[in-house]
Design a protein around this motif. Structure first.
Motif, PDB file in Angstrom:
ATOM      1  N   LYS A  52       6.869  -5.096 -12.573  1.00  0.00           N
ATOM      2  CA  LYS A  52       6.622  -4.653 -11.215  1.00  0.00           C
ATOM      3  C   LYS A  52       5.232  -4.036 -11.198  1.00  0.00           C
ATOM      4  N   TRP A  53       4.364  -4.611 -10.394  1.00  0.00           N
ATOM      5  CA  TRP A  53       3.026  -4.070 -10.189  1.00  0.00           C
ATOM      6  C   TRP A  53       3.028  -3.409  -8.814  1.00  0.00           C
ATOM      7  N   LEU A  54       2.392  -2.247  -8.721  1.00  0.00           N
ATOM      8  CA  LEU A  54       2.411  -1.502  -7.466  1.00  0.00           C
ATOM      9  C   LEU A  54       1.014  -1.356  -6.883  1.00  0.00           C
TER      10      LEU A  54
ATOM     11  N   PRO B  40       5.304  -2.946  -3.830  1.00  0.00           N
ATOM     12  CA  PRO B  40       5.056  -3.920  -4.898  1.00  0.00           C
ATOM     13  C   PRO B  40       3.934  -4.874  -4.501  1.00  0.00           C
TER      14      PRO B  40
END
Length: 176
Positions: A157-159, A166
């Motif tokens: 998960k990249w934020l 996300p």
């Protein structure tokens, strides 16, 4: 005629750097968060040279007649305390591989892979690890055809910079 030679990356730096850049451009079409080659090239090339020189690394370069067509690179990883598998020997990590567009569909990658595996199997290696992207179906099919099995799925998960949403990681699927 296809020939495959083992090379030192340091001695073929410009060529391997250029092929790595093409590999990264290809990866970017699969994974939006692939870094721009120019921002990582120096450090990454230093890394692969170091792995070749300190971890029994091998870089195979394929030639179609006398023209460089592609490469494959791998190195050994020693087991450490975090190991959870019952395999206790070194693991071959196949790090990078690329075949130029004009030489694809000729079995060059397969030939390089077979030679790479032969080299390390003769050294006693019995575990080979590879990664590919979740949407790189051609590589997944190739790996299955060479008796690799998916063992783990990595979820990421990249934020956004504020940490609230996300970030999409893959290009949108085309309309069918």
């Amino acid at each position: 005629m296809i020939t495959i030679r083992s090379i030192q990356i340091r001695d073929h730096y410009d060529l391997i750097n250029s092929m790595m850049e093409q590999l990264h451009l290809s990866e970017k079409t699969f994974f939006l968060k692939t870094a721009a080659w120019e921002s990582i090239a120096s450090n990454y090339m230093q890394h692969v040279m170091e792995m070749q020189e300190t971890c029994d690394g091998t870089c195979l370069l394929a030639y179609a007649d006398d023209e460089p067509a592609g490469f494959i690179f791998a190195y050994l990883e020693e087991p450490d305390e975090s190991r959870i598998e019952d395999y206790t020997g070194n693991t071959l990590y196949v790090s990078d591989g690329y075949v130029a567009n004009e030489f694809r569909r000729q079995g060059i990658y397969r030939m390089m892979n077979e030679e790479l595996e032969r080299i390390y199997v003769e050294m006693g290696i019995r575990r080979i690890v590879r990664y590919t992207l979740a949407n790189n179906h051609r590589m997944q099919q190739f790996l299955v055809s060479k008796d690799y099995e998916p063992v783990r799925l990595v979820y990421e998960k990249w934020l956004t910079p504020d940490g609230k949403k996300p970030v999409p990681l893959f290009p949108p699927l085309p309309d069918l």
